[in-house]
Design an enzyme around this catalytic site. Sequence first.
Site, PDB file in Angstrom:
ATOM      1  N   GLU A 128       0.816  -1.212   0.000  1.00 28.29           N
ATOM      2  CA  GLU A 128       0.000   0.000   0.000  1.00 28.29           C
ATOM      3  C   GLU A 128       0.852   1.265   0.000  1.00 28.29           C
ATOM      4  OE1 GLU A 128      -0.687  -2.640   1.899  1.00 28.29           O
ATOM      5  OE2 GLU A 128      -2.566  -3.280   0.949  1.00 28.29           O
TER       6      GLU A 128
ATOM      7  N   HIS B 182     -10.161  -6.219   8.126  1.00 29.93           N
ATOM      8  CA  HIS B 182     -10.773  -5.869   6.852  1.00 29.93           C
ATOM      9  C   HIS B 182     -11.988  -4.947   6.994  1.00 29.93           C
ATOM     10  CE1 HIS B 182      -8.238  -9.168   5.687  1.00 29.93           C
ATOM     11  NE2 HIS B 182      -8.572  -9.057   4.414  1.00 29.93           N
TER      12      HIS B 182
END
Length: 325
Positions: free
Chosen positions: A60, A129
């Site tokens: 990321e 998540h």
Amino acid sequence: MAQMTMIQAITDALRTEMKNDENVLVFGEDVGVNGGVFRATEGLQQEFGEDRVFDTPLAESGIGGLAVGLSTQGFRPVPEIQFFGFVYEVLDSVSGQAARMRYRSGGRWNAPITFRSPFGGGVHTPELHADSLEGIVASQPGLKVVIPSTPYDAKGLLISSIRDNDPVVYLEHMKLYRSFRQEVPEESYTIDLGTADVKREGTDVTLIAYGAMVHSSLKAAEELEKEGISAEVVDLRTVQPLDIDTILASVEKTGRVVVVQEAQKQAGIAANVVAEINDRAILSLEAPVLRVTAPDTVFPFSQAEGVWLPDHKDIVETAKKVLEF
């Protein structure tokens, strides 16, 4: 008009803007051939080529750095962070770089980046998540934070986000991706960022929410109506900046307010909404503003999320407390 789910509306918005502007680039983990983990980018690589829709390494921080660099060179990147629980890995690019670009460069450079990412509970994802971390980015000056609750809003807000010359964090609640369909124009249209929407008119109490909690609030309003209570539901849509005018107009109408969020009480957006109401409209209130939120604990494993997440019953109960004050 076409009947679309939210995920279809998002894909349609991406396709619309890629046709509209050749500088729009889509990239992230598995967004190419696979079309993303939720298929939000399905078919886009085949249509626009690997130079404009491409996969990145599972990093990321690299995705964010690439987006910032491209944004200073005339591109409009739309990077996907596969789940917003992974935002910590890219936070320097989002808050430390993109959010400060215009100020740091004295207006020489913009950062027209739209960071897309799914989030939210109720779908039994693995740990890390589902976290609602919108409060982290909403507290950073220089960022706009958008959270749609319907397919119609999702398309119009995403097109506006991509066209915006400043960075936008665009969050998509996973539970809403395929939960219902709605009529969505097939042509291009925009919804101004920073504008809320009254999803249901009412006179007795205002329910302010965003994301999936808009639908829980609408369900609560239906239950309250059976008892003769008229609840207005305000969908924030953009949680930074807030549409203060729409919020205050509803507060002045009903005099009673419940702010609803999926995030923990210490997180999210609700506390700021309550503070703004108290600062600007306290004399319009007939009762304290109350909140419906998740508990102040980490998000539980999926077996317990049904107990942990707020629902329409919690909203009904809290609305009655406000009305009985």
